[in-house]
Motif scaffolding. Sequence first.
Motif, PDB file in Angstrom:
ATOM      1  N   LYS A  11      -4.062 -61.689 -12.099  1.00 54.58           N
ATOM      2  CA  LYS A  11      -4.993 -61.745 -13.237  1.00 54.58           C
ATOM      3  C   LYS A  11      -4.532 -60.915 -14.427  1.00 54.58           C
ATOM      4  O   LYS A  11      -4.920 -61.189 -15.567  1.00 54.58           O
ATOM      5  CB  LYS A  11      -6.386 -61.279 -12.789  1.00 54.58           C
ATOM      6  CG  LYS A  11      -7.077 -62.241 -11.836  1.00 54.58           C
ATOM      7  CD  LYS A  11      -8.468 -61.751 -11.471  1.00 54.58           C
ATOM      8  CE  LYS A  11      -9.172 -62.737 -10.545  1.00 54.58           C
ATOM      9  NZ  LYS A  11     -10.528 -62.280 -10.167  1.00 54.58           N
ATOM     10  N   ARG A  12      -3.727 -59.913 -14.190  1.00 52.63           N
ATOM     11  CA  ARG A  12      -3.319 -59.018 -15.272  1.00 52.63           C
ATOM     12  C   ARG A  12      -2.102 -59.520 -16.034  1.00 52.63           C
ATOM     13  O   ARG A  12      -1.824 -59.057 -17.134  1.00 52.63           O
ATOM     14  CB  ARG A  12      -3.034 -57.621 -14.700  1.00 52.63           C
ATOM     15  CG  ARG A  12      -4.260 -56.896 -14.220  1.00 52.63           C
ATOM     16  CD  ARG A  12      -5.124 -56.437 -15.383  1.00 52.63           C
ATOM     17  NE  ARG A  12      -4.406 -55.478 -16.218  1.00 52.63           N
ATOM     18  CZ  ARG A  12      -4.575 -55.353 -17.525  1.00 52.63           C
ATOM     19  NH1 ARG A  12      -5.389 -56.156 -18.164  1.00 52.63           N
ATOM     20  NH2 ARG A  12      -3.912 -54.441 -18.186  1.00 52.63           N
ATOM     21  N   PHE A  13      -1.355 -60.419 -15.458  1.00 56.53           N
ATOM     22  CA  PHE A  13      -0.130 -60.892 -16.088  1.00 56.53           C
ATOM     23  C   PHE A  13      -0.205 -62.398 -16.308  1.00 56.53           C
ATOM     24  O   PHE A  13      -0.310 -63.161 -15.355  1.00 56.53           O
ATOM     25  CB  PHE A  13       1.091 -60.559 -15.215  1.00 56.53           C
ATOM     26  CG  PHE A  13       1.477 -59.114 -15.227  1.00 56.53           C
ATOM     27  CD1 PHE A  13       2.548 -58.674 -15.985  1.00 56.53           C
ATOM     28  CD2 PHE A  13       0.758 -58.190 -14.485  1.00 56.53           C
ATOM     29  CE1 PHE A  13       2.912 -57.341 -16.000  1.00 56.53           C
ATOM     30  CE2 PHE A  13       1.111 -56.846 -14.490  1.00 56.53           C
ATOM     31  CZ  PHE A  13       2.186 -56.413 -15.262  1.00 56.53           C
ATOM     32  N   THR A  14      -0.158 -62.831 -17.560  1.00 55.49           N
ATOM     33  CA  THR A  14      -0.135 -64.258 -17.854  1.00 55.49           C
ATOM     34  C   THR A  14       1.222 -64.841 -17.469  1.00 55.49           C
ATOM     35  O   THR A  14       2.209 -64.119 -17.305  1.00 55.49           O
ATOM     36  CB  THR A  14      -0.366 -64.514 -19.348  1.00 55.49           C
ATOM     37  OG1 THR A  14       0.729 -63.962 -20.100  1.00 55.49           O
ATOM     38  CG2 THR A  14      -1.675 -63.901 -19.824  1.00 55.49           C
ATOM     39  N   TYR A  15       1.280 -66.163 -17.349  1.00 50.05           N
ATOM     40  CA  TYR A  15       2.553 -66.811 -17.055  1.00 50.05           C
ATOM     41  C   TYR A  15       3.585 -66.516 -18.148  1.00 50.05           C
ATOM     42  O   TYR A  15       4.769 -66.307 -17.866  1.00 50.05           O
ATOM     43  CB  TYR A  15       2.366 -68.322 -16.913  1.00 50.05           C
ATOM     44  CG  TYR A  15       1.814 -68.745 -15.575  1.00 50.05           C
ATOM     45  CD1 TYR A  15       2.558 -68.567 -14.406  1.00 50.05           C
ATOM     46  CD2 TYR A  15       0.551 -69.315 -15.472  1.00 50.05           C
ATOM     47  CE1 TYR A  15       2.058 -68.951 -13.179  1.00 50.05           C
ATOM     48  CE2 TYR A  15       0.039 -69.699 -14.239  1.00 50.05           C
ATOM     49  CZ  TYR A  15       0.793 -69.510 -13.096  1.00 50.05           C
ATOM     50  OH  TYR A  15       0.289 -69.882 -11.870  1.00 50.05           O
ATOM     51  N   THR A  16       3.133 -66.503 -19.403  1.00 49.98           N
ATOM     52  CA  THR A  16       4.066 -66.245 -20.502  1.00 49.98           C
ATOM     53  C   THR A  16       4.627 -64.832 -20.425  1.00 49.98           C
ATOM     54  O   THR A  16       5.830 -64.619 -20.618  1.00 49.98           O
ATOM     55  CB  THR A  16       3.367 -66.452 -21.855  1.00 49.98           C
ATOM     56  OG1 THR A  16       2.886 -67.797 -21.931  1.00 49.98           O
ATOM     57  CG2 THR A  16       4.330 -66.206 -23.000  1.00 49.98           C
ATOM     58  N   ARG A  17       3.771 -63.876 -20.130  1.00 49.24           N
ATOM     59  CA  ARG A  17       4.256 -62.496 -20.023  1.00 49.24           C
ATOM     60  C   ARG A  17       5.249 -62.371 -18.866  1.00 49.24           C
ATOM     61  O   ARG A  17       6.288 -61.702 -18.991  1.00 49.24           O
ATOM     62  CB  ARG A  17       3.079 -61.540 -19.813  1.00 49.24           C
ATOM     63  CG  ARG A  17       3.501 -60.074 -19.785  1.00 49.24           C
ATOM     64  CD  ARG A  17       2.318 -59.152 -19.610  1.00 49.24           C
ATOM     65  NE  ARG A  17       2.739 -57.760 -19.499  1.00 49.24           N
ATOM     66  CZ  ARG A  17       1.924 -56.753 -19.221  1.00 49.24           C
ATOM     67  NH1 ARG A  17       0.627 -56.983 -19.035  1.00 49.24           N
ATOM     68  NH2 ARG A  17       2.392 -55.518 -19.118  1.00 49.24           N
ATOM     69  N   LEU A  18       4.960 -63.026 -17.752  1.00 45.88           N
ATOM     70  CA  LEU A  18       5.877 -62.983 -16.617  1.00 45.88           C
ATOM     71  C   LEU A  18       7.195 -63.683 -16.941  1.00 45.88           C
ATOM     72  O   LEU A  18       8.267 -63.237 -16.510  1.00 45.88           O
ATOM     73  CB  LEU A  18       5.229 -63.623 -15.394  1.00 45.88           C
ATOM     74  CG  LEU A  18       4.118 -62.811 -14.731  1.00 45.88           C
ATOM     75  CD1 LEU A  18       3.412 -63.642 -13.675  1.00 45.88           C
ATOM     76  CD2 LEU A  18       4.661 -61.513 -14.133  1.00 45.88           C
ATOM     77  N   SER A  19       7.141 -64.768 -17.704  1.00 44.27           N
ATOM     78  CA  SER A  19       8.372 -65.465 -18.091  1.00 44.27           C
ATOM     79  C   SER A  19       9.227 -64.588 -18.992  1.00 44.27           C
ATOM     80  O   SER A  19      10.456 -64.556 -18.858  1.00 44.27           O
ATOM     81  CB  SER A  19       8.032 -66.778 -18.803  1.00 44.27           C
ATOM     82  OG  SER A  19       7.426 -67.684 -17.922  1.00 44.27           O
ATOM     83  N   ARG A  20       8.573 -63.870 -19.924  1.00 46.46           N
ATOM     84  CA  ARG A  20       9.334 -62.936 -20.769  1.00 46.46           C
ATOM     85  C   ARG A  20       9.957 -61.834 -19.918  1.00 46.46           C
ATOM     86  O   ARG A  20      11.100 -61.422 -20.150  1.00 46.46           O
ATOM     87  CB  ARG A  20       8.431 -62.327 -21.840  1.00 46.46           C
ATOM     88  CG  ARG A  20       8.272 -63.181 -23.081  1.00 46.46           C
ATOM     89  CD  ARG A  20       7.710 -62.387 -24.232  1.00 46.46           C
ATOM     90  NE  ARG A  20       6.357 -61.930 -23.974  1.00 46.46           N
ATOM     91  CZ  ARG A  20       5.264 -62.600 -24.318  1.00 46.46           C
ATOM     92  NH1 ARG A  20       5.359 -63.759 -24.940  1.00 46.46           N
ATOM     93  NH2 ARG A  20       4.073 -62.105 -24.055  1.00 46.46           N
TER      94      ARG A  20
END
Length: 386
Positions: free
Chosen positions: A290-299
């Motif tokens: 919940k704390r990490f969006t897919y976009t943030r994880l991709s970056r």
Amino acid sequence: MSKVKPEIVGIIAEYNPFHNGHLYQLQQVKERFPGAKIVVAMSGNFLQRGEPAAFDKWTRATQALANGADVVLELPVADALQPADRFAFGGVRALAAFGAEVLAFGAEHATYDFMAYARLTQNLTGNFKKYDQAYAASWQEAIAQKIGHEVSSPNDLLGLAYAKANLALGEPLSLYPIRRIKAAYHEEDLYKDQVIASATAIRQAYLAGKLTDLQAYVPKSTFVDLQSQKMLSWADFWPLLRYRLTMARIEDLGQIYGMAEGIEYRLVQQLEQLGPQATFEEWLKAVKNKRFTYTRLSRLATAVLLDLRTEEVKVYQKAPFLRLLGFSQAGQTLLNKVKKNTPYPLVTRVTQKDKQTFLATDYKVGRIYQLLNGRQQDIKRQVIRF
């Protein structure tokens, strides 16, 4: 507009790849500002949402120049691989340093007064660390409360980020929003009654083997590249990332730019649990919380792949530079006037000394991309003269 006839109009872009929607934007700028030169600040080989570019920076810069851009600058990786607000700041700073007076950008709601919204939200505070909600969702809630309505469409949010960056830099640019037509930002389908499709739809159609279907949605120059080059994706770089995650020590992963809240343990743990047949998308889904969006994880995955360290980003932010990729004949005239006045170094070629000093990070990034596309990215590359 503060100036009726600006000499330079700037665009911040990725062109992944350059398609008819981008061509429409350039045409709109030329119609609104006849005689102005168009300068594009374009992400390099890895992009804001945390993915490799489909084509390398030289190919995409050539596509832009072939369709009306006059100068293409590369946004270094420390600017390109960022959340929207920092990405916007890097792009606005580069264009302002190059002398642009207007920033043109696509927006779902071009009638919004983005600078007014930026002033309303410039000192926005709130509880953006709710552990049951991603930062992005909390931030959008706070914006809606302040402005009086949601600003949730991707390009509207980016437009607000541009406005806030412009405000932070003393408003060197006037803003010119252009309404996006036809395809939505994340639209995944091609429609035969249209000539504009999203970059997402174009990439997915290419990867599905539907090359001939794309001719209607891209300029001729892009279609030639689609026929002659392989479009890269995370599937190509996934083995390299797996290797990095397998070999890296946890304490070293903790130094990667953007790493937080011990997520490095989860990155490695989920890789080990999934086994060798897992895809990048399956791994990303397993890591997601919940704390990490897919976009943030991709970056974050891209930063791991590139071994991009926090200290490297800090060094660049203290001493930014401009990287020239290409120019048209009209752009050359502009360059002769601008290059003496830019507050940052304007890099036109990469020397052996550069790759060991201030360009070391971007040289490394280029080498990693080169592993997959086989084309020199920095050393021996000449600026494109279109």
